[in-house]
Design a protein around this motif. Structure first.
Motif, short mmCIF file in Angstrom:
data_model
loop_
_atom_site.label_atom_id
_atom_site.label_comp_id
_atom_site.label_asym_id
_atom_site.label_seq_id
_atom_site.Cartn_x
_atom_site.Cartn_y
_atom_site.Cartn_z
N HIS A 174 0.82 -1.21 0.00
CA HIS A 174 0.00 0.00 0.00
C HIS A 174 0.86 1.26 0.00
O HIS A 174 0.48 2.28 -0.59
CB HIS A 174 -0.93 0.00 1.21
N ARG A 213 1.67 2.23 -3.46
CA ARG A 213 0.53 2.85 -4.14
C ARG A 213 0.41 4.32 -3.73
O ARG A 213 0.16 5.19 -4.57
CB ARG A 213 -0.76 2.10 -3.80
N ARG A 259 2.98 6.38 -5.52
CA ARG A 259 2.63 6.66 -6.93
C ARG A 259 1.63 7.80 -7.01
O ARG A 259 1.70 8.66 -7.89
CB ARG A 259 2.04 5.42 -7.60
N TYR A 297 -7.95 0.88 -1.38
CA TYR A 297 -6.85 0.58 -2.31
C TYR A 297 -5.52 1.10 -1.76
O TYR A 297 -4.48 0.47 -1.93
CB TYR A 297 -7.15 1.23 -3.66
N LEU A 298 -5.57 2.25 -1.10
CA LEU A 298 -4.33 2.92 -0.68
C LEU A 298 -3.88 2.55 0.72
O LEU A 298 -2.76 2.86 1.12
CB LEU A 298 -4.51 4.44 -0.78
N LEU A 316 -4.75 5.11 -11.27
CA LEU A 316 -3.73 4.17 -10.81
C LEU A 316 -4.28 2.75 -10.76
O LEU A 316 -3.53 1.78 -10.87
CB LEU A 316 -3.26 4.54 -9.40
N ARG A 317 -5.60 2.64 -10.57
CA ARG A 317 -6.20 1.32 -10.35
C ARG A 317 -6.45 0.54 -11.64
O ARG A 317 -6.75 -0.65 -11.59
CB ARG A 317 -7.52 1.47 -9.58
N ASP A 373 -1.80 -4.99 -10.24
CA ASP A 373 -0.59 -5.75 -9.95
C ASP A 373 -0.96 -7.24 -9.87
O ASP A 373 -2.13 -7.61 -9.82
CB ASP A 373 0.11 -5.22 -8.69
#
Lengths: 356, 356
Positions: free
Chosen positions: A5, A8, A11, A34-35, A127-128, A132
């Motif tokens: 995380h 992320r 980024r 997500y983060l 970003l999503r 990954d």
């Protein structure tokens, strides 16, 4: 595979200068997840350019969980999560999620807190898009549960069982197989109901001679599977088999067009042209597919007017359908991962017409 | 009892002049459903002052359903539902739902469509606070399913079963009893996990000596039930029984304070003072309750700083809890309907401490 995380968040911080912002206030719950890894209905995250670390705000209901799973983030306990974090950004140019933040909240924060709010379009969703490998692995699991539930429930689909009973059987089986819950409201449409793309399963019993369309999927560890199959109950009529073969051919064309560098429009067109050539252009009224991940519908979208190109490692659905009002319909959908060349198929249930 | 959607739209139209608006664009899905009966992820409704009827926009996936259930409303098929309806209101002062519409959407519609947008706070939610008897009847059904599922699942709660298995058993039983799906993500928290008010059920098995808190409910015909019970597995220790008795006494005080005309603050205080008097003021960190209906959390909210007074026919939860980090917790919650005098209890499961 573990999720990083902090990487992320780094980024996201690196993208702030080009958004003309010093910091970003993330308020959409799935983006906070997500983060940080925290799934909460009331949490917000402040990410700043430079050395200053991230700050996560949540309320008493989630604070213990936040402390446990986010040991590397400063945590603030506050009910007004956005207000608390905007106050921490006084004097900054603070990006906010313009596609998510309600206009009343935008005015409340802008009036009171001393930060200059900068509406930005979907900074975290960008970003999503490319996943990954840890995320793709979670999607594989969700899709495997979906495949297995379908196989296990096939014996239930016989004359007399209702749409609702089939939906419940699929959902119960997915839970037994480890799903957290259904990825979305399951669609089961029998006979003429198949002409309604988003039909809610009701009390109509399946009859011999029906096509039955099932659109469902498992949610597992936050990731959404999405699959549609149409089966025949009893020997199908000629028009039913022809319709099935047409949609199957269109779906194949869409899958084969899906690769890194293809435009969203071209992938859609590959399937749509098959349907149009058979005279059914007007009977396929929705887009060909959509990204899947932490949301059931996310970028990119496949459609005649959709912009952009497909990238490597993008999970996406391919789901053409033909709908004939009063008669019925066929839809066939897989979840796949776009790769450099051939896509990886995550939902592996056969696309042969199953005659039950 | 049938629902009169046209009467609801007329009440909304009648409220527009005091909002300084000629029309209102309803985009929040649950509000579109309240005003039309259509449950759709992509629909919008235009309601105008005066003789002009309402206009409902939705896309191809829902258009057949819309035509069937809304025969008295003009229907427009369009993917950009808000854009289409804003275009129909050119020249008007068009109220929009400021608590829902994202700031980017507000700018998009305002720039392009020729209507003057007026951000208004929750114009439809105001109408939704006081329920009609048809809605209360739907809530009764949802709560009855919830009660029955709890009774049926009690035998499952024994040493060795995991939190997740209990949650699944409750959800499966609710579906069998007719629920559309769970009203929200079920909470099952055993032993020390009970100290986390919104704990996600995991793989921890129940052990003898645990308190187990279950917070769950059925969704039925769009209406949400919400109930919490805490049970003891094996004979409870003295501190567990004391904690249970305290929360039960606080919950009773809250229920008894709930009547038409009471302030949201006073109802909360009635329960909170019981807990504070026992020295646990710091261990009850959330509000006492919330309205329920088409949403699981809706106005009014009960809390120390909540404004407003309770009205007749308002369904609401009363749910105090005491949470002791590292040890465990107790929460007891009912869904009730505030009435002129005594509230009507919808969740009827006993509040005696069940020792399993």
């Amino acid at each position: 595979m573990t999720v990083d995380h902090a990487a992320r968040r780094a980024r996201l911080a690196a993208a702030l200068p080009e958004l003309s912002a010093d910091a970003v206030l993330v308020t959409k719950p799935v983006n906070v997840r997500y983060l940080t890894g925290l799934a909460s209905s009331n949490a917000a995250l402040l990410v700043r350019v430079g050395e200053a670390g991230a700050v996560l705000a949540t309320d008493v209901r989630y604070i213990e969980t936040a402390r446990r799973i986010c040991p590397d983030v400063e945590i603030v306990q506050e009910r007004d999560v956005a207000g608390a974090l905007a106050g921490r950004a006084a004097g900054a140019r603070l990006a906010v999620e313009a596609h998510h933040m309600p206009v009343a909240e935008f005015h409340r924060l802008g009036d009171a807190r001393g930060a200059t709010l900068v509406p930005v379009s979907a900074p975290v969703e960008r970003l999503r898009v490319v996943k990954d490998e840890a995320e793709i692995d979670l999607l594989r699991t969700a899709c495997a549960i979906t495949d297995q539930a379908f196989a296990d429930v096939l014996p239930v689909i016989r004359p007399g069982v209702t749409e609702r009973e089939i939906a419940r059987a699929l959902e119960t089986r997915m839970a037994e197989l480890g799903a957290d819950k259904p990825a979305f409201d399951s669609i089961v449409a029998a006979g003429p109901n198949g002409a309604v793309p988003h039909h809610s399963p009701g009390d109509r019993p399946v009859r011999r001679g029906d096509l039955v369309t099932m659109d469902f999927g498992a949610l597992s560890a936050g990731y959404h599977a999405d699959m549609t199959r149409t089966v025949a109950v009893g020997e199908p009529a000629g028009w039913q088999r022809d319709l099935y073969d047409l949609v199957r051919e269109a779906q194949r064309a869409g899958r084969h067009a899906l690769r890194r560098g293809a435009s969203a429009h071209d992938v859609d067109a590959a399937a749509r042209e098959v349907i149009a050539a058979a005279g059914h252009a007007g009977d396929f009224g929705h887009g060909l597919g959509h990204g899947v991940g932490l949301e059931i519908h996310e970028d990119p979208f496949l459609g005649p007017d959709k912009p952009g190109r497909i990238e490597d490692r993008v999970p996406i659905t391919v789901e053409p359908g033909v709908y004939l009002p009063g008669k019925g319909g066929v839809r066939i959908e897989d979840t796949l991962v776009a790769r450099d060349d051939r896509p990886e198929l995550l939902t592996k249930t056969t696309k042969e017409l199953l005659v039950l």
